[in-house]
Design a protein around this motif. Structure first.
Motif, PDB file in Angstrom:
ATOM      1  N   ASP A 218       0.946  -1.254  -0.040  1.00 41.71           N
ATOM      2  CA  ASP A 218      -0.150   0.136  -0.159  1.00 41.71           C
ATOM      3  C   ASP A 218       0.890   1.271  -0.016  1.00 41.71           C
ATOM      4  O   ASP A 218       1.924   1.241   0.472  1.00 41.71           O
ATOM      5  N   LYS A 220       0.999   4.841   1.298  1.00 38.11           N
ATOM      6  CA  LYS A 220       0.377   5.697   2.217  1.00 38.11           C
ATOM      7  C   LYS A 220       0.407   7.289   2.089  1.00 38.11           C
ATOM      8  O   LYS A 220      -0.464   7.988   2.494  1.00 38.11           O
ATOM      9  N   GLY A 232      -5.352   7.508   3.731  1.00 33.49           N
ATOM     10  CA  GLY A 232      -5.824   6.156   3.896  1.00 33.49           C
ATOM     11  C   GLY A 232      -5.140   5.184   3.006  1.00 33.49           C
ATOM     12  O   GLY A 232      -5.008   4.053   3.059  1.00 33.49           O
ATOM     13  N   PHE A 275      -5.571  -8.693   9.151  1.00 35.53           N
ATOM     14  CA  PHE A 275      -4.783  -8.024   8.098  1.00 35.53           C
ATOM     15  C   PHE A 275      -3.483  -7.790   9.034  1.00 35.53           C
ATOM     16  O   PHE A 275      -3.550  -7.301  10.249  1.00 35.53           O
ATOM     17  N   ASN A 291      -5.164  -5.466  11.963  1.00 36.89           N
ATOM     18  CA  ASN A 291      -6.523  -4.797  11.565  1.00 36.89           C
ATOM     19  C   ASN A 291      -7.451  -5.906  11.591  1.00 36.89           C
ATOM     20  O   ASN A 291      -6.811  -7.230  11.075  1.00 36.89           O
ATOM     21  N   ARG A 293     -10.051  -6.473   9.756  1.00 36.80           N
ATOM     22  CA  ARG A 293     -10.742  -6.574   8.439  1.00 36.80           C
ATOM     23  C   ARG A 293      -9.640  -6.561   7.335  1.00 36.80           C
ATOM     24  O   ARG A 293      -8.526  -6.630   7.523  1.00 36.80           O
ATOM     25  N   GLY A 295      -7.788  -4.486   4.186  1.00 30.62           N
ATOM     26  CA  GLY A 295      -7.034  -3.285   3.941  1.00 30.62           C
ATOM     27  C   GLY A 295      -7.786  -2.484   2.874  1.00 30.62           C
ATOM     28  O   GLY A 295      -8.328  -3.232   1.794  1.00 30.62           O
ATOM     29  N   ASP A 296      -7.714  -1.148   2.675  1.00 33.18           N
ATOM     30  CA  ASP A 296      -8.287  -0.228   1.493  1.00 33.18           C
ATOM     31  C   ASP A 296      -7.203   0.796   1.552  1.00 33.18           C
ATOM     32  O   ASP A 296      -6.967   1.419   2.228  1.00 33.18           O
ATOM     33  N   PRO A 297      -6.492   0.600   0.268  1.00 32.55           N
ATOM     34  CA  PRO A 297      -6.838   0.067  -0.974  1.00 32.55           C
ATOM     35  C   PRO A 297      -6.157  -1.174  -1.380  1.00 32.55           C
ATOM     36  O   PRO A 297      -6.188  -1.787  -2.743  1.00 32.55           O
ATOM     37  N   GLU A 298      -5.729  -2.031  -0.402  1.00 29.55           N
ATOM     38  CA  GLU A 298      -5.030  -3.453  -0.852  1.00 29.55           C
ATOM     39  C   GLU A 298      -5.944  -4.360  -1.526  1.00 29.55           C
ATOM     40  O   GLU A 298      -5.899  -5.055  -2.415  1.00 29.55           O
TER      41      GLU A 298
END
Ligand code: AMP
Ligand code: GLY
Length: 423
Positions: A218, A220, A232, A275, A291, A293, A295-298
């Motif tokens: 990612d 960042k 993000g 994550f 995390n 959940r 990832g965003d943008p992964e």
């Protein structure tokens, strides 16, 4: 089966896009969703933390499974809310219970867990207002720069890296005495600074079995060459060239397995995604953060590479049979370029019309901050669209995404043009 997906970002559009490919899906509902998710299912105007409204929607739409995109509802106990309700108890929630989501919800909990289970992580100390002077003494024993983390959720802004001892002392004081991040910084984790390349690893687990998803990198920082403030995430690439073979085996052996065994040993049931934010420190995978959940943008580069039926995979989490689902991957590279609003991650305008989406070819456009107003698609967030492409090489995937990113137009569009520069 009818599925309810919670969230409204690029991650959720990607999950919705993947779910919609499954013959097992009857109807997909997304709460609250965006202009992109509306093309894969039905958006419903319910906020992710409005549990009573989510309850009603589940009953009204005969929902058979709930998939949770962001961390907030998980840390707030949505899974526990379902388990405690007679009418919802039998609807599986893909995402951990409140206690298990503490891996993300409390940095202090996560660090203590990592240490208990011998998982590589930076040395640390946790301090409160009562122990502020001990915290300052701890800072003095560390080398600069100094890493300070608000214990609780702080919308991705709770990590501050200070170049000097003076700034670190002032920051620690602001976090603890002036409640800079509110309740989230009533405890602060101070960490040794690690040097290395970051990557993101993901698993899906039913609490006993797990499957590893493709890893991703990612980007960042807002500016080229990794400069400027954190965002993000400005884009992602999968797979990560430096993380092949031996390194990924180490991640599984030194990080993934001890984490899942640790959870089991402590009697914490975990069903959903984990994550692992990792740093490759001279060949050793250190955990920077957990995390609860994806990832965003992964997700925008990871999910397109997974060939499994995503409804089947999520159902297997509920059934405890994740090990029985095939995990064939597309061996090509994916690259996802995030188009953002000018001003982001600071303040920015919303409501700017987006055009050129129908000129895109050979890429998948995932919507993040968008909405439809009178039939027009307009910007509705800092991160607006993610343009994902496949390629035989990383360069090819990036080139394709950049070609299409240029065709999409909205006032103040900005994106990084140097993704992959460090690989
Ligand atoms: P987090 O919100 O935990 O992902 O942290 C934000 C960013 O801060 C990470 O992506 C890293 O780039 C950086 N960071 C966090 N912890 C450390 C550390 N111990 N050493 C160096 N950089 C760190
Ligand atoms: N891309 C980092 C995150 O989702 O937290």
């Amino acid at each position: 089966m009818n599925i309810l997906l919670l969230g409204s970002g690029g991650r959720e559009h990607t999950i919705a896009w993947k779910l919609a490919q499954s013959p097992r899906l009857t109807s997909l509902f997304i709460a609250p969703g965006n202009a992109g998710t509306a093309t894969t299912g039905t958006n419903i105007p319910v906020a992710v933390n409005d549990f009573p409204a989510i309850r009603e929607a589940c009953i009204l739409h005969r929902i058979g499974m709930v998939i949770v995109g962001p961390e907030d509802p998980l840390v707030n106990g949505i899974h526990d809310f379902f388990l405690a309700d007679d009418e919802l108890r039998n609807i599986p929630v893909i995402g951990p219970t409140r206690q298990a989501a503490m891996l993300e919800g409390s940095k202090d909990f996560a660090k203590a867990f990592l240490q208990r289970h011998g998982i590589p992580t930076a040395a640390y100390g946790t301090y409160t207002i009562e122990t502020l002077t001990d915290g300052i003494a701890f800072l003095k024993r560390l080398e600069p720069p100094y890493v300070l983390k608000a214990d609780g959720l702080a919308a991705g802004k709770g990590v501050v890296i200070c170049p000097t001892l003076e700034e670190a002392t002032a920051e620690l004081t602001a976090m603890l005495s002036d409640a800079k991040f509110g309740e989230a910084s009533s405890k602060v984790v101070i960490e040794e600074f690690l040097q290395g390349i970051e990557l993101s690893a993901f698993v899906i687990t039913d609490g006993v079995n797990y499957r590893i998803f493709p890893e991703a990198k990612d980007y960042k920082k807002i500016g080229s060459g990794d400069t400027g403030p954190n965002t993000g995430g400005m884009g992602s690439i999968s797979p990560v060239p430096f993380a092949r073979g031996n390194f990924l085996e180490q991640v599984e052996r030194q990080v993934i397995r001890p984490t899942l065994e640790g959870l089991k040993m402590e009697g914490i049931s975990y069903k959903g995604f984990i994550f692992f934010g990792l740093m490759n420190v001279q060949g050793v995978p250190y955990v920077i953060e957990y995390n609860c959940r994806l990832g965003d943008p992964e997700t925008e580069s990871v999910l397109p590479r997974i060939q499994a039926d995503f409804v089947e995979l999520c159902q297997a989490v509920a059934d405890g049979t994740v090990n029985q689902v095939g995990m064939e991957l597309d061996s090509r590279y994916t690259a996802s370029v995030m188009l953002v609003s000018e001003g982001y991650p600071g303040s920015y305008e919303k409501g700017r019309e987006i055009t050129g989406l129908d000129e895109v070819s050979g890429s998948i456009v995932f919507h993040a901050g968008t909405k439809t107003v009178d039939g027009r698609i307009v910007t509705n967030g800092g991160r607006v669209l993610a343009v994902t492409s496949f390629g035989e090489t990383m360069a090819e995937a990036l080139e394709q995404s950049y070609e299409n990113a240029a065709k999409i137009k909205f006032e103040g569009k900005y994106y990084r043009t140097d993704l992959g520069f460090d690989l």
